[in-house]
Design a protein around this motif. Structure first.
Motif, PDB file in Angstrom:
ATOM      1  N   UNK A  50       0.835  -1.199   0.000  1.00 24.23           N
ATOM      2  CA  UNK A  50       0.000   0.000   0.000  1.00 24.23           C
ATOM      3  C   UNK A  50       0.870   1.249   0.000  1.00 24.23           C
ATOM      4  N   UNK A  51       1.942   1.239   0.788  1.00 26.62           N
ATOM      5  CA  UNK A  51       2.836   2.399   0.836  1.00 26.62           C
ATOM      6  C   UNK A  51       3.483   2.650  -0.525  1.00 26.62           C
ATOM      7  N   UNK A  52       3.949   1.599  -1.169  1.00 26.72           N
ATOM      8  CA  UNK A  52       4.575   1.760  -2.490  1.00 26.72           C
ATOM      9  C   UNK A  52       3.579   2.265  -3.518  1.00 26.72           C
ATOM     10  N   UNK A  53       2.377   1.724  -3.503  1.00 26.90           N
ATOM     11  CA  UNK A  53       1.355   2.138  -4.467  1.00 26.90           C
ATOM     12  C   UNK A  53       0.958   3.595  -4.255  1.00 26.90           C
ATOM     13  N   UNK A  54       0.689   3.973  -2.994  1.00 26.76           N
ATOM     14  CA  UNK A  54       0.298   5.347  -2.723  1.00 26.76           C
ATOM     15  C   UNK A  54       1.413   6.334  -3.047  1.00 26.76           C
ATOM     16  N   UNK A  55       2.646   5.958  -2.745  1.00 26.60           N
ATOM     17  CA  UNK A  55       3.767   6.846  -3.058  1.00 26.60           C
ATOM     18  C   UNK A  55       3.883   7.062  -4.564  1.00 26.60           C
ATOM     19  N   UNK A  56       3.678   6.001  -5.319  1.00 30.96           N
ATOM     20  CA  UNK A  56       3.737   6.119  -6.782  1.00 30.96           C
ATOM     21  C   UNK A  56       2.577   6.965  -7.308  1.00 30.96           C
ATOM     22  N   UNK A  57       1.378   6.729  -6.810  1.00 27.68           N
ATOM     23  CA  UNK A  57       0.203   7.469  -7.275  1.00 27.68           C
ATOM     24  C   UNK A  57       0.323   8.948  -6.909  1.00 27.68           C
ATOM     25  N   UNK A  58       0.753   9.230  -5.684  1.00 25.38           N
ATOM     26  CA  UNK A  58       0.852  10.616  -5.248  1.00 25.38           C
ATOM     27  C   UNK A  58       2.024  11.359  -5.893  1.00 25.38           C
ATOM     28  N   UNK A  59       3.032  10.629  -6.348  1.00 29.29           N
ATOM     29  CA  UNK A  59       4.193  11.304  -6.926  1.00 29.29           C
ATOM     30  C   UNK A  59       3.967  11.772  -8.358  1.00 29.29           C
ATOM     31  N   UNK A  60       2.977  11.232  -9.052  1.00 26.66           N
ATOM     32  CA  UNK A  60       2.813  11.716 -10.409  1.00 26.66           C
ATOM     33  C   UNK A  60       1.589  11.230 -11.147  1.00 26.66           C
ATOM     34  N   UNK A  61       0.977  10.167 -10.727  1.00 29.39           N
ATOM     35  CA  UNK A  61      -0.166   9.629 -11.453  1.00 29.39           C
ATOM     36  C   UNK A  61      -1.461  10.375 -11.164  1.00 29.39           C
ATOM     37  N   UNK A  63      -3.704  13.826 -10.744  1.00 23.76           N
ATOM     38  CA  UNK A  63      -3.693  15.138 -11.403  1.00 23.76           C
ATOM     39  C   UNK A  63      -4.057  16.268 -10.446  1.00 23.76           C
ATOM     40  N   UNK A  64      -3.629  16.157  -9.206  1.00 19.65           N
ATOM     41  CA  UNK A  64      -3.938  17.160  -8.196  1.00 19.65           C
ATOM     42  C   UNK A  64      -2.631  17.719  -7.646  1.00 19.65           C
ATOM     43  N   UNK A  65      -2.419  19.020  -7.823  1.00 16.83           N
ATOM     44  CA  UNK A  65      -1.172  19.647  -7.385  1.00 16.83           C
ATOM     45  C   UNK A  65      -1.025  19.655  -5.866  1.00 16.83           C
ATOM     46  N   UNK A  66      -2.138  19.710  -5.146  1.00 19.29           N
ATOM     47  CA  UNK A  66      -2.077  19.723  -3.679  1.00 19.29           C
ATOM     48  C   UNK A  66      -1.551  18.381  -3.169  1.00 19.29           C
ATOM     49  N   UNK A  67      -2.008  17.291  -3.768  1.00 17.63           N
ATOM     50  CA  UNK A  67      -1.604  15.961  -3.312  1.00 17.63           C
ATOM     51  C   UNK A  67      -0.256  15.530  -3.866  1.00 17.63           C
ATOM     52  N   UNK A  68       0.226  16.168  -4.918  1.00 19.19           N
ATOM     53  CA  UNK A  68       1.528  15.795  -5.478  1.00 19.19           C
ATOM     54  C   UNK A  68       2.675  16.087  -4.523  1.00 19.19           C
ATOM     55  N   UNK A  69       2.481  17.011  -3.615  1.00 25.08           N
ATOM     56  CA  UNK A  69       3.532  17.353  -2.661  1.00 25.08           C
ATOM     57  C   UNK A  69       3.576  16.449  -1.443  1.00 25.08           C
ATOM     58  N   UNK A  70       2.789  15.394  -1.426  1.00 23.26           N
ATOM     59  CA  UNK A  70       2.755  14.483  -0.284  1.00 23.26           C
ATOM     60  C   UNK A  70       3.638  13.275  -0.532  1.00 23.26           C
ATOM     61  N   UNK A  71       4.306  12.816   0.518  1.00 23.68           N
ATOM     62  CA  UNK A  71       5.111  11.600   0.469  1.00 23.68           C
ATOM     63  C   UNK A  71       4.619  10.662   1.562  1.00 23.68           C
ATOM     64  N   UNK A  72       4.602   9.383   1.274  1.00 20.44           N
ATOM     65  CA  UNK A  72       4.163   8.400   2.262  1.00 20.44           C
ATOM     66  C   UNK A  72       5.289   8.186   3.264  1.00 20.44           C
ATOM     67  N   UNK A  73       4.984   8.454   4.516  1.00 22.57           N
ATOM     68  CA  UNK A  73       5.962   8.288   5.579  1.00 22.57           C
ATOM     69  C   UNK A  73       5.843   6.912   6.222  1.00 22.57           C
ATOM     70  N   UNK A  74       4.644   6.360   6.246  1.00 21.30           N
ATOM     71  CA  UNK A  74       4.452   5.036   6.830  1.00 21.30           C
ATOM     72  C   UNK A  74       3.012   4.580   6.710  1.00 21.30           C
ATOM     73  N   UNK A  75       2.846   3.265   6.720  1.00 21.70           N
ATOM     74  CA  UNK A  75       1.512   2.652   6.705  1.00 21.70           C
ATOM     75  C   UNK A  75       1.513   1.580   7.782  1.00 21.70           C
ATOM     76  N   UNK A  76       0.565   1.674   8.705  1.00 25.84           N
ATOM     77  CA  UNK A  76       0.443   0.699   9.789  1.00 25.84           C
ATOM     78  C   UNK A  76      -1.013   0.267   9.917  1.00 25.84           C
TER      79      UNK A  76
END
Length: 149
Positions: A50-61, A63-76
């Motif tokens: 889930x962390x890898x998928x979300x990091x990939x989706x948020x990094x460029x897939x 189309x929202x500029x607000x969410x593009x600046x987010x990085x996944x720090x952890x999933x628990x």
């Protein structure tokens, strides 16, 4: 087969004592440790996917500029694998950080993010996501403490 008198007396003597495992099924009592290790491994694997998928989706897939600046720090898991706590770190200037806007955009895109996760994992049910956004003004110690919780 009838019990002899001495065996019966010994068994009755133990009936009055209460032990820590009284009232539990022995099959479940001894099986729990093996299942917990297997579930723990699978839960960690799910969190990593889930962390890898979300990091990939948020990094460029997305189309929202607000969410593009987010990085996944952890999933628990919170409390188990059916619900996951995703900690996101906002990689932006402290002046430009607006937690309310980010949380609103995450709520709008929640379905799309779950869809992407469902496509990347092989589970019968996609876990529910709960987001925790950390601002850029947090120090590294505060960030690691929030991830561990």
């Amino acid at each position: 087969m009838p019990l002899d008198k001495r065996t019966r007396e010994q068994m009755l003597a133990h009936c009055g004592e209460i032990h820590e495992d009284d009232g539990t099924d022995p099959r479940e009592f001894f099986k729990a440790s093996r299942i917990h290790k297997k579930d723990d491994r699978k839960t960690k694997q799910l969190c990593r996917q889930v962390a890898e998928t979300l990091d990939q989706v948020l990094s460029g897939e997305i189309s929202d500029d607000v969410l593009r600046g987010l990085r996944v720090s952890g999933v628990v898991p919170a409390p188990d694998a059916s619900r996951l706590l995703v900690t996101l770190y906002a990689d932006c200037d402290p002046e430009g950080f607006d937690r309310d806007t980010i949380e609103q955009q995450l709520a709008v895109r929640h379905g799309q993010l779950r869809y992407e996760i469902a496509a990347s994992i092989t589970r019968k049910k996609t876990p529910t996501l709960v987001f925790n956004v950390i601002g850029p003004d947090c120090t590294s110690n505060e960030k690691s403490n929030e991830v561990q919780q």
